[in-house]
Design an enzyme around this catalytic site. Structure first.
Site: not given
Ligand code: COA
Length: 405
Positions: A30, A80, A112, A234, A243
């Site tokens: 979605d 990086e 970062c 960041h 958050k």
């Molecule tokens: N509508 C609205 N929100 C939705 C949704 C929908 N249809 N489907 C899922 N969501 C929300 C989830 O509830 C979640 O919200 P929350 O964080 O408030 O719980 C959010 O979207 C993300 O969903 P999630 O299932 O946790 O996503 P994911 O497992 O695909 O991972 C990340 C998301 C951000 C962890 C992933 O993209 C990632 O690892 N990115 C890299 C992050 C990074 O660079 N970190 C290092 C530097 S800090």
């Protein structure tokens, strides 16, 4: 005490982007998971003739436009996405933008947070040498494996800042809170082009590093949460800032209304939401957004900044916006650059993602794409070749850019 801080600040992102609603279609997700859940809409994508050097050189060119270049004697490049294990990307940029030979130029790495480490070194150096100026660069291409959770949080961009004793944008306060802990939340071994990330864990350690850096910072300075007009975090994805801000408010015993949360963060998220993660540059892209877009005059206002580099290192620091800062910003060019961009279709996204320069020493001339003033013209004998060109991404109007396509 003498003021030290940002005399100029310019941001660059490539001309091409991939919209996450397209990615959502192809990944059977979605679109609101991306648009709302992680707070990202578009990812900036580098064409084959751009890399961290060209992006940083483009940002640097504009950051130096109104600065006395002869006073720059240090170039620090945080990245990086280094292009070489030995020679620093700073030297290529030093040459492309024509800086004095009597200069030290080096690269700095801690995920970062490299550019923040560079900024703090620059601040201390200028405090000791007030007639000198330092060019601090941050540029990265955020890449994760296709079809991995990180894929939607890719992006690209660069920021260039001149640090001097004549700050016109932001005066940096000398204090900061720092925190280091050995964790494996995100890293990229030398043999990989894509980062390895434990996303959920990285959110936890980010929040912990924020809390620890803030505790030290506020104990040192006596400054409290309510002393800040705005906060810049960041931004691996923009929901992370929400958050983080709620976490910090709770720690500081403050309750935030939805309006306050929006007010304190919203402008910092705009560029990042449509250009994606730019690793070392991302917090500074947030700062540029705040200063460019905030309708209130921020002159004299206190800004809190939290820089996070996985692995991990956190830094909380702060600054005061300079009176009259607006006339020293690069807002109009940033706006044109963003407006003139071109959307990639899925096939072109994959082509850009999968492009690799030869790794065997053979020669390749890269095809011309729309770039800023500097492009990677090719590679030969393991040497990357750069050239200065007419910018096609910063034309005065979208129509002019279209005409030269
Ligand atoms: N509508 C609205 N929100 C939705 C949704 C929908 N249809 N489907 C899922 N969501 C929300 C989830 O509830 C979640 O919200 P929350 O964080 O408030 O719980 C959010 O979207 C993300 O969903 P999630 O299932 O946790 O996503 P994911 O497992 O695909 O991972 C990340 C998301 C951000 C962890 C992933 O993209 C990632 O690892 N990115 C890299 C992050 C990074 O660079 N970190 C290092 C530097 S800090």
């Amino acid at each position: 005490m003498m003021d030290v801080g940002l005399e100029s600040l310019s941001f660059y992102t490539p001309h091409y982007y991939f919209d996450l609603k397209e990615l959502a279609k192809h990944r059977g997700v979605d679109k609101d998971k991306y648009y709302r859940g992680i707070g990202q809409e578009k990812m900036g994508m580098t064409p084959p003739d751009e890399d961290v050097v060209t992006m940083a050189a483009n940002a640097a060119h504009h950051a130096l436009e109104r600065v006395d270049k002869s006073k720059i004697d240090t170039v620090i490049f945080g990245t990086e996405t280094g292009i070489d294990q030995s020679k620093s990307a700073a030297i290529y940029v030093h040459s492309l933008v024509g800086l004095p030979s009597h200069c030290r130029s080096f690269e700095i790495k801690q995920a970062c947070s490299g550019a923040t480490a560079g900024l703090q070194l620059a601040q201390a150096y200028v405090a000791m040498n007030p007639d000198r100026k330092v060019l601090v660069l941050a540029a990265d291409v955020a890449r994760y494996d296709l079809e991995s959770p990180g894929e939607a949080t890719q992006g690209a961009g660069a920021v260039a800042m001149v640090v001097s004793a004549e700050p016109r944008i932001l005066k940096l306060h000398p204090e900061s809170g720092a925190y280091t802990e050995d964790v494996m939340d995100f890293w990229r071994p030398n043999y990989r082009d894509e980062a390895v990330v434990d996303g959920k864990y990285s959110i936890k350690v980010y929040l912990n590093a924020l809390a620890e850096s803030w505790k030290q910072y506020s104990a040192q300075t006596g400054r409290r949460f309510r002393d800040f007009e705005r906060f810049v975090y960041h931004l691996p994805f923009t929901r992370m800032a929400e958050k983080a801000h709620l976490h910090l408010a709770k720690l500081a015993d403050s309750t935030l209304s939805v309006e306050e949360l929006k007010h304190q963060l919203q402008d910092t998220l705009y560029y990042s939401r449509i250009t994606g993660n730019a690793y070392t540059a991302s917090m500074y892209v947030g700062l540029a957004g705040l200063l460019d877009l905030c309708r209130d005059d921020l002159s004299g206002r206190e800004i809190g900044l939290f820089s996070y580099g996985s692995g991990c290192m956190g830094t909380f620091f702060s600054g005061q916006v300079c009176a009259g800062y607006r006339s020293h910003l690069d807002t109009a060019r940033h706006e044109r650059m963003i407006k003139n961009r071109t959307a990639l279709d899925y096939e072109s996204y994959l082509d850009f993602f999968n492009f690799q320069l030869p790794r065997d020493g053979s020669a390749l001339e890269t095809a011309h794409h729309k770039t800023g003033l500097y492009r990677l013209s090719g590679i030969d004998g393991h040497k990357r070749l750069y050239e200065k060109v007419e910018s096609l991404v910063e034309a005065e109007t979208p129509a002019a850019a279209q005409a030269s396509a």
